[in-house]
Design a protein around this motif. Sequence first.
Motif, PDB file in Angstrom:
ATOM      1  N   UNK A   1      38.723  61.380  41.995  1.00 20.78           N
ATOM      2  CA  UNK A   1      38.735  61.194  40.541  1.00 20.78           C
ATOM      3  C   UNK A   1      39.015  59.752  40.158  1.00 20.78           C
ATOM      4  N   UNK A   2      38.609  59.382  38.968  1.00 20.43           N
ATOM      5  CA  UNK A   2      38.929  58.062  38.438  1.00 20.43           C
ATOM      6  C   UNK A   2      40.439  57.936  38.239  1.00 20.43           C
ATOM      7  N   UNK A   3      40.919  56.718  38.318  1.00 22.18           N
ATOM      8  CA  UNK A   3      42.324  56.427  38.048  1.00 22.18           C
ATOM      9  C   UNK A   3      42.441  55.892  36.629  1.00 22.18           C
ATOM     10  N   UNK A   4      43.340  56.450  35.871  1.00 21.76           N
ATOM     11  CA  UNK A   4      43.607  55.950  34.522  1.00 21.76           C
ATOM     12  C   UNK A   4      44.457  54.694  34.646  1.00 21.76           C
ATOM     13  N   UNK A   5      43.788  53.548  34.667  1.00 23.26           N
ATOM     14  CA  UNK A   5      44.507  52.295  34.908  1.00 23.26           C
ATOM     15  C   UNK A   5      45.433  51.913  33.763  1.00 23.26           C
ATOM     16  N   UNK A   6      45.315  52.564  32.607  1.00 20.94           N
ATOM     17  CA  UNK A   6      46.241  52.267  31.508  1.00 20.94           C
ATOM     18  C   UNK A   6      47.636  52.771  31.817  1.00 20.94           C
ATOM     19  N   UNK A   7      47.757  53.665  32.816  1.00 25.09           N
ATOM     20  CA  UNK A   7      49.063  54.194  33.195  1.00 25.09           C
ATOM     21  C   UNK A   7      49.654  53.470  34.396  1.00 25.09           C
ATOM     22  N   UNK A   8      48.928  52.473  34.915  1.00 23.20           N
ATOM     23  CA  UNK A   8      49.344  51.741  36.109  1.00 23.20           C
ATOM     24  C   UNK A   8      49.760  50.326  35.734  1.00 23.20           C
ATOM     25  N   UNK A   9      50.866  49.870  36.313  1.00 25.87           N
ATOM     26  CA  UNK A   9      51.264  48.475  36.125  1.00 25.87           C
ATOM     27  C   UNK A   9      50.128  47.582  36.609  1.00 25.87           C
ATOM     28  N   UNK A  10      49.560  46.742  35.742  1.00 26.03           N
ATOM     29  CA  UNK A  10      48.399  45.924  36.153  1.00 26.03           C
ATOM     30  C   UNK A  10      48.694  45.010  37.332  1.00 26.03           C
ATOM     31  N   UNK A  11      49.961  44.732  37.593  1.00 24.98           N
ATOM     32  CA  UNK A  11      50.303  43.896  38.744  1.00 24.98           C
ATOM     33  C   UNK A  11      49.896  44.546  40.058  1.00 24.98           C
ATOM     34  N   UNK A  12      49.717  45.875  40.055  1.00 24.45           N
ATOM     35  CA  UNK A  12      49.377  46.585  41.286  1.00 24.45           C
ATOM     36  C   UNK A  12      47.896  46.942  41.387  1.00 24.45           C
ATOM     37  N   UNK A  13      47.088  46.400  40.496  1.00 24.49           N
ATOM     38  CA  UNK A  13      45.650  46.600  40.572  1.00 24.49           C
ATOM     39  C   UNK A  13      45.011  45.487  41.404  1.00 24.49           C
ATOM     40  N   UNK A  14      43.939  45.787  42.047  1.00 19.54           N
ATOM     41  CA  UNK A  14      43.289  44.876  42.991  1.00 19.54           C
ATOM     42  C   UNK A  14      42.926  43.549  42.339  1.00 19.54           C
ATOM     43  N   UNK A  15      43.180  42.456  43.030  1.00 20.82           N
ATOM     44  CA  UNK A  15      42.856  41.139  42.486  1.00 20.82           C
ATOM     45  C   UNK A  15      42.752  40.123  43.610  1.00 20.82           C
ATOM     46  N   UNK A  16      42.236  38.952  43.273  1.00 18.53           N
ATOM     47  CA  UNK A  16      42.222  37.823  44.191  1.00 18.53           C
ATOM     48  C   UNK A  16      43.347  36.883  43.821  1.00 18.53           C
ATOM     49  N   UNK A  17      44.067  36.392  44.830  1.00 21.56           N
ATOM     50  CA  UNK A  17      45.188  35.486  44.592  1.00 21.56           C
ATOM     51  C   UNK A  17      45.104  34.313  45.568  1.00 21.56           C
ATOM     52  N   UNK A  18      45.855  33.273  45.275  1.00 19.69           N
ATOM     53  CA  UNK A  18      45.956  32.148  46.199  1.00 19.69           C
ATOM     54  C   UNK A  18      46.793  32.555  47.413  1.00 19.69           C
ATOM     55  N   UNK A  19      46.507  31.939  48.545  1.00 22.38           N
ATOM     56  CA  UNK A  19      47.235  32.262  49.772  1.00 22.38           C
ATOM     57  C   UNK A  19      47.602  30.979  50.504  1.00 22.38           C
ATOM     58  N   UNK A  20      48.892  30.812  50.790  1.00 26.48           N
ATOM     59  CA  UNK A  20      49.362  29.616  51.481  1.00 26.48           C
ATOM     60  C   UNK A  20      50.039  29.938  52.807  1.00 26.48           C
TER      61      UNK A  20
END
Length: 222
Positions: A60-79
Motif C-alpha cells: 500500500x501507499x504510505x501516507x507521508x503526511x503522517x511521517x516526519x519528513x526527516x525520515x523520507x528518502x533524500x540525497x545528502x552530502x557525505x564527508x
Amino acid sequence: MSTDCTTSSASTLTRRSLVLGIPLVAAACVSPGGGPAGPWRAMSYAEMYGPVVEGQYRIPAIDTTTINPAFLRSEVSWTGPEAAGTIVVDPKARYAYLVQPGGKALRYGVGVGREGFAWNGNARVGAKREWPKWFPPKEMIEREPRLEPYREGMDPGIQNPLGARALYLYEGQKDTLYRLHGTNEPKSIGTAASSGCIRLFNQDIIDLYARVEMNAPVVVRA
C-alpha cells in the motif's frame, strides 16, 4: 505483526519506476543521486511512496503526511571515509546511508533495535532476498510464545515482518542474523522498536536493494 527479525493502474507505481526514479510528477521533489540501478531523477513523495504491485504482492501507499519528513528518502552530502557502495547505518540518528560517488549519499529513514537488542559492527551483504520467508530465532520464540506457529517460517507477504526485501548481514562467512529489511509497520521508522534488525519502508528497501551489490560493505555505528 509487530515483531522483527534477528536471527497496475495509472496511479500505481511499477517496480521499474519506483527503483529507477522515472518521474511522473515534478512537484514537491527531492533529487537523489545515481547508483547501480541508474540515475535517480526528481520524484514527488507521492510517487516515491505510492502503491507497488509485484505479481501477487501488493504494497500500500504510505501516507507521508503522517511521517516526519526527516525520515523520507533524500540525497545528502557525505564527508565520511567510506567508499561509494558502502551502507552506513547510524542507529542514533535513525538513518541508513548508501554512499555515492562525488561526496553524496542516499539517505533512508530506519527503525532500529530497541534497548538490549541493538547490534553494531562491520559486516557485508552476504545474501539478498526478494519477498523473503521469515524464520524467528528460537530465542525470540521463547520470549514470545505466540510465534511458535512460525518456527518453520512465515510465508512471504505484506504481513511478513521482513517485508518486500531483505539484505542479510554477514561477518566473513558467518550470518550475523541481522538484516536490513522492509516493514509492515511504517510508523515504526524513526523509532527503536525492532529486535535488532534495521527496518525501512518497503518502498525504500526495494530502492536500496536494487542499488546494492552483493558483498557490499556495511557499517553499523555504535
